[in-house]
Design an enzyme around this catalytic site. Structure first.
Site, short mmCIF file in Angstrom:
data_model
loop_
_atom_site.label_atom_id
_atom_site.label_comp_id
_atom_site.label_asym_id
_atom_site.label_seq_id
_atom_site.Cartn_x
_atom_site.Cartn_y
_atom_site.Cartn_z
CB ILE B 18 3.61 -13.05 -1.89
CG1 ILE B 18 3.23 -12.47 -0.52
CG2 ILE B 18 4.52 -14.25 -1.74
CD1 ILE B 18 2.37 -13.41 0.32
CB ALA B 80 -0.33 9.12 13.22
CD GLU B 142 -7.66 17.43 -5.27
OE1 GLU B 142 -8.74 17.49 -5.88
OE2 GLU B 142 -6.57 17.10 -5.81
#
Lengths: 190, 190
Positions: B18, B80, B142
């Site tokens: 969706i 992470a 960046e």
């Protein structure tokens, strides 16, 4: 509010809803980055949730087993649920505990809050310790299928270590409760 | 695999996408519930992620401050990132640690995995302890803006208690590292 040396803020340039099902609303925003570049951020909008660590006078924790479709597996979880529109968060905790397990609790202690998914959801999860439990009738919704069971607090921590409990909200709430109980040894737990 | 007394499985009847933006893919499946009724499940599909607890020889933990758009605030987080297609999870941890902080690590210890958002995402987060750190060049993208800093392990736990660290993956990985370090006192931490 976390202080930073440089401004890391991203500013919204425009926002649109890209999915709006029965449950999830997903937004896509154009944003201006701190370096002036533009980028896109997609995220789920969520009303917030409450998770409860219910501890019986025996020291046992009330837990549930529930099938979670996105992972196609059964998880061991603490009682939890979404905040209804306009609902006080403590009421959400009390309602969900009763609906899912049939228990009411006389003492509610806030353990803090956490954000489970900061990369792509604005969900916040509030955590409570519930004590002084009384068993009532199980009021589970007809289409909500779950199994309620008990485990000692030590066994709960063991199930985190051995990978039987892997639900993030349950791990955090149990660890926060462990810290609280270590500071409040009069609270029943074994 | 969590055993249950009754079958809680929900079966997929049909599935459609969706929303499919640059980052998030959202699916909506029609499912058959254990009681035979049908319902709808919407969820984000996610490639999985890795979070790293990098501990310096001083015992300090390497952390980051990052602006998270869905919550419009800066969070204190561990390094992470998402698993690239076909990437080994240890490689993801090593790549993200280097890209975000400039550090490499000689020793990697798996701390387990957790599911941050089982209600509406299939994301899994693998957790590593990284030791034997060496500072290198900061290779941040960046358009990825973050501030790297250090804190003692004790201060990290204090920041969870006082609500300065509220990112779920960071809380769980720090608590799992705390348990590991308690069992392995030769590992440097203060």
């Amino acid at each position: 509010m976390v202080a930073t040396l440089i401004d890391l803020t991203e500013h919204c340039l425009s926002s649109k809803i890209i999915a709006s099902g029965g449950m999830l609303t997903v937004k896509c925003d154009q944003v201006r980055l701190p370096n002036g570049n533009t980028s896109q951020r997609e995220y789920v909008t969520h009303p917030g949730a409450v998770v409860v660590v219910p501890i019986l006078s025996t020291g046992n924790v009330v837990l549930e087993k529930q099938f979670r479709y996105p992972l196609h597996q059964v998880f061991i979880e603490l009682p939890a649920g979404k905040i209804d529109t306009g609902e006080e968060i403590l009421m959400t905790g009390q309602r969900e505990l009763f609906e899912e397990t049939g228990y009411t609790a006389s003492d509610w202690l806030k353990l803090g809050h956490q954000y489970p998914c900061i990369g792509y959801s604005n969900e916040v999860i509030h955590m409570y310790l519930a004590l002084g439990l009384n068993a009532g009738g199980h009021q589970c919704d007809e289409d909500e299928h779950l199994e309620v069971f008990e485990a000692s607090f030590t066994d709960c921590l063991g199930m985190i270590q051995n990978g039987q409990i892997t639900d993030g909200k349950t791990i955090i709430a149990l660890f926060m409760a462990e810290k609280y109980l270590a500071l409040h040894p009069h609270v029943p737990h074994v």
